[in-house]
Design an enzyme around this catalytic site. Sequence first.
Site, mmCIF file in Angstrom:
data_model
loop_
_atom_site.group_PDB
_atom_site.id
_atom_site.type_symbol
_atom_site.label_atom_id
_atom_site.label_comp_id
_atom_site.label_asym_id
_atom_site.label_seq_id
_atom_site.Cartn_x
_atom_site.Cartn_y
_atom_site.Cartn_z
ATOM 1 N N SER A 1 2.008 9.915 -2.617
ATOM 2 C CA SER A 1 2.897 10.125 -1.479
ATOM 3 C C SER A 1 2.710 11.534 -0.909
ATOM 4 O O SER A 1 1.601 11.891 -0.504
ATOM 5 C CB SER A 1 4.341 9.840 -1.907
ATOM 6 O OG SER A 1 5.192 9.720 -0.812
ATOM 7 N N ASP B 1 4.118 -0.962 3.191
ATOM 8 C CA ASP B 1 4.436 0.468 3.265
ATOM 9 C C ASP B 1 4.100 0.947 4.673
ATOM 10 O O ASP B 1 2.976 0.732 5.148
ATOM 11 C CB ASP B 1 3.601 1.214 2.223
ATOM 12 C CG ASP B 1 3.940 2.700 2.109
ATOM 13 O OD1 ASP B 1 4.621 3.244 2.999
ATOM 14 O OD2 ASP B 1 3.489 3.317 1.128
ATOM 15 N N HIS C 1 5.968 1.259 -1.523
ATOM 16 C CA HIS C 1 5.887 2.694 -1.782
ATOM 17 C C HIS C 1 6.653 3.036 -3.065
ATOM 18 O O HIS C 1 7.752 2.536 -3.290
ATOM 19 C CB HIS C 1 6.481 3.455 -0.595
ATOM 20 C CG HIS C 1 6.089 4.893 -0.554
ATOM 21 N ND1 HIS C 1 4.906 5.307 0.022
ATOM 22 C CD2 HIS C 1 6.694 6.006 -1.019
ATOM 23 C CE1 HIS C 1 4.823 6.619 -0.082
ATOM 24 N NE2 HIS C 1 5.886 7.068 -0.721
#
Length: 309
Positions: free
Chosen positions: A150, A244, A274
């Site tokens: 991320s 996502d 995610h």
Amino acid sequence: MADYDRLIDEETWTFIRRTLESYPEDAVGLSIEDQRRVYDEMCREFHTGYPAGVNAEDFSANGVPVRVYTAGSPSRTVVFYHGGGFVVGGLESHDDVCAEICFETGYRVVSVDYRLCPEFRHPVQFEDSWTATEWAAVEYDAPLVLAGDSAGGNLAACVAHHARGRLSQVLGQVLIYPGLGGDMSAPSYSEHANAPLLTRDDIAFYMTVRFHGEKPENDPTFAPLQDTDYSGLPPTVVISADCDPIRDDAGAYRDRIRAAGGKAEWINEPGLVHGYLRARKTVGRARDSFERICVAIEALGQDIWPYNP
């Protein structure tokens, strides 16, 4: 809009529901302090301990806190940058993930505790990441693989771009559902605008707390997809969750590296959302993806490219 009842299997829905018990869907509406509190509680809920033989020790990397994981006598170093939207997370949030990467690859893992937004804004997160990476290169004098999930995937790529001509030890980078500052008109941003665990509105919030004043432009230490030169980057593996909004950042980044003559592979994981690293023990798809992540890290550390040219 995506049909998540069709795309996401029951194992993954169970993981999503368990996550939301600790970290509610409206978490970005909480105060920063409360966001960190509920995120830390969630991470503790999912923590699975260390595999046998893995040890960890905390150090200061020229002022940046790091945690170093070892098992045996490693010949490679993985520098890991944690996710959390640049706002939450730290050495504890990805503690077991880093321990397992160490166990699966046999490599040393250096987890970087960069300072968080909004108390510290860009370029502090990049500067801390770069400082810790330089420290690891000198301290262990071993080839490096950069990795992160991320926001941490963003930082890993930012470091890889900046390292060109400055740090010769970087053998590769493995980016796990990274937010790379891509085009928000790309299909995934609308198709998955309301995806479980990360929405397009969440992304907008995390973006606004990263900087003072005007959003940085043409700054690859802020967003790797703002760079104009993708030549000379190390072999790159980008793994995305299909469900996502930032999925298409991964494909765009792969394409730019390939267009510049580099090696890049994009692995898009169907039915995953995610944050699925925390599901690697309970969801078959996430377990398989984590294995692919570890294989990629290990291969790049051995200067092997296990994908088609």
